[in-house]
Design a protein around this motif. Structure first.
Motif, short mmCIF file in Angstrom:
data_model
loop_
_atom_site.label_atom_id
_atom_site.label_comp_id
_atom_site.label_asym_id
_atom_site.label_seq_id
_atom_site.Cartn_x
_atom_site.Cartn_y
_atom_site.Cartn_z
N HIS A 152 127.22 34.23 -77.11
CA HIS A 152 127.02 34.23 -78.57
C HIS A 152 128.34 34.56 -79.26
CE1 HIS A 152 125.61 35.48 -82.53
NE2 HIS A 152 124.60 34.65 -82.30
N SER A 153 128.62 33.91 -80.36
CA SER A 153 129.93 34.04 -81.03
C SER A 153 130.28 35.48 -81.38
CB SER A 153 129.98 33.16 -82.27
OG SER A 153 128.98 33.54 -83.18
N SER A 154 129.29 36.30 -81.73
CA SER A 154 129.59 37.68 -82.11
C SER A 154 130.01 38.54 -80.92
CB SER A 154 128.38 38.32 -82.79
OG SER A 154 127.30 38.43 -81.88
N GLU A 155 129.76 38.07 -79.70
CA GLU A 155 130.09 38.83 -78.49
C GLU A 155 131.26 38.26 -77.70
OE1 GLU A 155 128.69 41.71 -77.43
OE2 GLU A 155 127.68 41.69 -79.37
N ARG A 156 131.83 37.15 -78.16
CA ARG A 156 132.83 36.43 -77.37
C ARG A 156 134.09 37.24 -77.07
NH1 ARG A 156 131.90 30.72 -80.11
NH2 ARG A 156 130.05 30.20 -78.91
N ASN A 184 134.61 40.54 -77.05
CA ASN A 184 134.31 41.65 -76.14
C ASN A 184 134.06 41.14 -74.72
OD1 ASN A 184 134.59 43.62 -78.09
ND2 ASN A 184 132.45 43.52 -78.69
N ASP A 186 142.69 29.66 -83.62
CA ASP A 186 141.98 30.52 -82.66
C ASP A 186 142.93 31.06 -81.59
OD1 ASP A 186 139.55 30.12 -83.93
OD2 ASP A 186 138.84 28.63 -82.49
#
Length: 91
Positions: A20-24, A26, A49
């Motif tokens: 998921h993008s919010s966890e990438r 980390n 990026d």
């Protein structure tokens, strides 16, 4: 099979993680931590990026070389040489 260290072979492990993008970011740091003594190439969708991720990783003291088409030819060559010479382990 080639013995040239710059030539990839079938034995080069490749991994794909669907995260998921919010966890990438980390997750990327955890993956890098698991492979500290290996050289790793990270592919990004955009040059922006590449810059963003390399800056964040550098702030966290990872040894990163940046490589994309907006860099000058000499900057691309320096980054690639740092990676090849083991002065950075992430490209």
């Amino acid at each position: 099979m080639s013995t040239d260290p710059l030539v990839s072979s079938i034995q080069t492990p490749q991994f794909f993680y669907d995260i998921h993008s919010s966890e990438r970011f980390n997750a990327l740091c955890r993956i890098l931590d698991m492979h500290l003594n290996q050289r790793i190439i990270i592919f990004c969708r955009t040059k922006k990026d590449v810059d963003h991720i390399s800056e964040k990783l550098t702030l966290l003291t990872y040894k990163v070389s940046c490589y994309h088409g907006d860099l000058s030819p000499s900057a691309r060559e320096r980054g690639l040489k740092r990676f090849i010479d083991h002065h950075s382990n992430v490209l």
